[in-house]
Design a protein around this motif. Structure first.
Motif, short mmCIF file in Angstrom:
data_model
loop_
_atom_site.label_atom_id
_atom_site.label_comp_id
_atom_site.label_asym_id
_atom_site.label_seq_id
_atom_site.Cartn_x
_atom_site.Cartn_y
_atom_site.Cartn_z
N ALA A 154 44.12 9.51 47.42
CA ALA A 154 43.67 8.12 47.34
C ALA A 154 42.36 7.97 46.57
N SER A 155 41.56 8.98 46.52
CA SER A 155 40.30 8.89 45.78
C SER A 155 40.13 10.08 44.85
N GLY A 156 41.24 10.53 44.25
CA GLY A 156 41.22 11.72 43.43
C GLY A 156 41.58 12.91 44.29
N SER A 157 41.39 14.11 43.79
CA SER A 157 41.75 15.30 44.55
C SER A 157 40.68 15.59 45.60
N SER A 158 40.96 16.55 46.46
CA SER A 158 40.06 16.83 47.57
C SER A 158 38.70 17.32 47.11
N ASP A 159 38.64 17.88 45.87
CA ASP A 159 37.35 18.38 45.38
C ASP A 159 36.59 17.30 44.62
N GLY A 160 37.10 16.06 44.66
CA GLY A 160 36.39 14.97 44.01
C GLY A 160 36.75 14.75 42.56
N SER A 161 37.63 15.57 42.03
CA SER A 161 38.03 15.39 40.64
C SER A 161 38.99 14.20 40.52
N LEU A 162 39.14 13.71 39.29
CA LEU A 162 39.98 12.55 39.05
C LEU A 162 41.39 12.97 38.67
N THR A 163 42.34 12.11 38.96
CA THR A 163 43.73 12.32 38.56
C THR A 163 43.94 11.72 37.18
N LYS A 164 44.31 12.53 36.22
CA LYS A 164 44.49 12.04 34.86
C LYS A 164 45.85 11.38 34.70
N LEU A 165 45.84 10.17 34.14
CA LEU A 165 47.06 9.42 33.88
C LEU A 165 47.09 9.02 32.41
N VAL A 166 48.19 9.32 31.71
CA VAL A 166 48.41 8.79 30.38
C VAL A 166 49.20 7.50 30.54
N VAL A 167 48.61 6.40 30.08
CA VAL A 167 49.16 5.06 30.30
C VAL A 167 49.54 4.43 28.97
N GLY A 168 50.77 3.95 28.87
CA GLY A 168 51.25 3.32 27.65
C GLY A 168 50.90 1.84 27.62
N ILE A 169 50.43 1.37 26.45
CA ILE A 169 50.13 -0.04 26.27
C ILE A 169 50.63 -0.50 24.91
N LEU A 170 50.69 -1.81 24.72
CA LEU A 170 51.00 -2.41 23.43
C LEU A 170 49.70 -2.80 22.74
N PRO A 171 49.65 -2.76 21.40
CA PRO A 171 48.42 -3.10 20.68
C PRO A 171 48.25 -4.61 20.51
N ILE A 172 48.21 -5.30 21.64
CA ILE A 172 48.07 -6.75 21.64
C ILE A 172 46.93 -7.14 22.57
N ALA A 173 46.47 -8.37 22.44
CA ALA A 173 45.25 -8.80 23.12
C ALA A 173 45.26 -8.59 24.64
N PRO A 174 46.30 -8.96 25.39
CA PRO A 174 46.22 -8.83 26.85
C PRO A 174 46.02 -7.40 27.35
N SER A 175 46.40 -6.41 26.52
CA SER A 175 46.24 -5.01 26.92
C SER A 175 44.78 -4.62 27.12
N VAL A 176 43.88 -5.44 26.60
CA VAL A 176 42.46 -5.10 26.67
C VAL A 176 41.95 -5.00 28.10
N ALA A 177 42.63 -5.62 29.04
CA ALA A 177 42.19 -5.53 30.43
C ALA A 177 42.21 -4.09 30.94
N VAL A 178 43.15 -3.28 30.46
CA VAL A 178 43.18 -1.87 30.86
C VAL A 178 41.94 -1.16 30.34
N GLN A 179 41.58 -1.46 29.09
CA GLN A 179 40.36 -0.86 28.53
C GLN A 179 39.13 -1.31 29.31
N GLN A 180 39.13 -2.56 29.76
CA GLN A 180 38.02 -3.02 30.60
C GLN A 180 37.93 -2.19 31.87
N GLY A 181 39.06 -1.86 32.43
CA GLY A 181 39.07 -1.04 33.64
C GLY A 181 38.50 0.34 33.40
N ILE A 182 38.78 0.89 32.21
CA ILE A 182 38.23 2.20 31.85
C ILE A 182 36.72 2.10 31.67
N ASP A 183 36.30 1.13 30.85
CA ASP A 183 34.88 1.02 30.50
C ASP A 183 34.01 0.67 31.70
#
Length: 332
Positions: free
Chosen positions: A38-67
Motif C-alpha cells: 500500500a505504500s511501496g515495499s516493506s523497505d520503503g522503496s517505490l513500486t515502478k509502473l510503466v503507464v501508457g498515455i496518449l499525447p493529448i492535453a488531458p494526459s497532462v494530469a498524470v504528469q502533474q501527479g508525477i511532478d
C-alpha cells in the motif's frame, strides 16, 4: 522519477497481442504482489509502473501527479510511455509491458468483447456537457458541410476505426436523419489530420485538443460540431485500465493507483490553468495556444451510467457483439 517517451504504433492488433514499435528498455509493468504494498515495499522503496498515455492535453494530469509527488506519496514510481491510439496500448497492457494505461473506454470494452481480460480501474476524463468541448469535427469553410447529415458520402478522419470518434459521428448523423452506413472514415494520427484536410484528401476531421484549437486557428476551417455532446452527454473520453492478471496479482498497487487518481484529478479539474501551463513542455505545444485551450472534465469516479450508454451504443452499431457486462470489467 524518469519519464520515458516511446511510441507504440497505432496499428497494433488487439487480437494478435503483438507489440509493434515499443521503445527500448525494460518496462516493469508486470510486478508481483511481493514487490508492491500500500505504500511501496516493506523497505520503503517505490513500486515502478510503466503507464501508457496518449499525447493529448488531458494526459497532462498524470504528469502533474508525477511532478507533485502524489504518485510517490502512494508508493508508486510512474514512468510514461506514449501511443497514438488507446487500442494500440491494449496489447502492451495485456502482456504486461504496460502496467496501466489511460485510454478510451470503448477500446477496453472492445478488447473484453474479443475475449481479452481487461479491467477498468478508474474514471479519468469526460466530455464537457455543454458549450465548448475538448474534441470536435472540423471541415473546410467552403466544403458545403453544414450539418451532420451532410457527411453522407464524405470521408472523416479519425485516429482509430471503430472507436469513439466514428461511433459518436454515426450517432450524430443518424439523429440528424442520415443513414450512418453511408458515412466513410479514414484512420490516421491526429498530427496528420489537418494537412490531409487542407489537401482535400479527407472532407472532415475528428480531433481532440490541442489539435482542435490548432485547426480552428486556420480561418479556412470551421467547426461542424461536438459529436460527444450529441451522442452521450458527459461522454467518458478516457479511463484508466489494466489487465485482469495484473489487477489480481497486484491488488494493493491498483488500490494505490486509484487513491492517487482520486487525489490528482480534482486538483487538475480545480486549476486547469496550471495544467495548461504544462502543455508546452508536455506535448510541445505553442504556449499561446495552450492558454486558451478547452480542457475536458477530469473525474476519478468511474462513470458507470455513461459507460453503460456507451456500451449500448457500440452494440447498436455493431462495434461490439453485445452490450458489455460492466460488472465483469470494472474493478470495484
Amino acid at each position: 522519477m524518469n519519464k520515458r517517451w516511446s511510441t507504440l504504433l497505432a496499428g497494433a492488433s488487439v487480437l494478435s497481442l503483438a507489440l509493434v514499435g515499443c521503445g527500448s528498455g525494460s518496462p516493469s509493468g508486470s510486478g508481483s504482489t511481493d514487490e508492491a504494498s500500500a505504500s511501496g515495499s516493506s523497505d520503503g522503496s517505490l513500486t515502478k509502473l510503466v503507464v501508457g498515455i496518449l499525447p493529448i492535453a488531458p494526459s497532462v494530469a498524470v504528469q502533474q501527479g508525477i511532478d507533485s509527488g502524489v504518485f510517490e506519496k502512494h508508493g508508486l514510481d510512474v514512468e510514461l510511455s506514449t501511443s497514438n491510439a488507446g487500442a494500440a496500448m491494449l496489447p502492451a497492457v495485456s502482456t504486461g509491458e504496460l502496467a496501466i494505461a489511460v485510454g478510451n473506454p470503448l477500446s477496453v470494452m472492445t478488447a473484453a468483447d474479443k475475449g481479452l481480460d481487461m479491467k477498468i480501474v478508474s474514471g479519468y476524463s469526460e466530455s464537457v456537457s455543454e458549450g465548448e468541448d475538448a474534441n470536435g469535427v472540423i471541415v473546410r469553410k467552403d466544403s458545403g458541410i453544414d450539418s451532420w447529415d451532410d457527411l453522407v458520402g464524405k470521408t472523416t478522419s479519425v485516429n482509430a476505426l471503430r472507436t469513439q470518434g466514428d461511433l459518436t459521428i454515426m450517432e450524430s448523423a443518424e439523429l440528424a436523419g442520415a443513414n450512418p452506413k453511408d458515412l466513410k472514415f479514414s484512420e490516421m494520427p491526429f498530427p496528420d489530420m489537418e494537412a490531409q484536410l487542407d489537401r482535400g484528401n479527407v472532407d472532415a476531421m475528428w480531433t481532440p485538443e490541442p489539435f482542435l484549437s490548432r485547426a480552428l486557428a486556420n480561418k479556412d476551417n470551421v467547426l461542424l460540431g461536438y459529436p460527444n455532446q450529441e451522442a452521450i452527454v458527459g461522454m467518458p473520453t478516457m479511463v484508466t485500465f489494466t489487465s485482469g492478471k495484473f489487477a489480481q496479482e497486484n491488488p494493493e498497487v491498483i488500490s494505490n493507483w486509484k487513491s492517487a487518481m482520486e487525489e490528482i484529478l480534482p486538483v487538475s479539474q480545480k486549476d486547469p490553468d496550471a495544467a495548461r501551463a504544462m502543455l508546452p513542455d508536455f506535448i510541445n505545444m505553442d504556449a499561446e495556444v495552450a492558454k486558451g485551450l478547452t480542457m475536458e472534465t477530469w473525474e476519478a469516479e468511474t462513470p458507470v451510467d455513461e459507460l453503460t450508454k456507451l456500451g449500448d451504443l457500440a452494440a447498436k452499431f455493431g462495434f461490439l457483439d453485445k452490450a458489455p457486462d460492466l460488472n465483469s470489467i470494472i474493478i470495484q
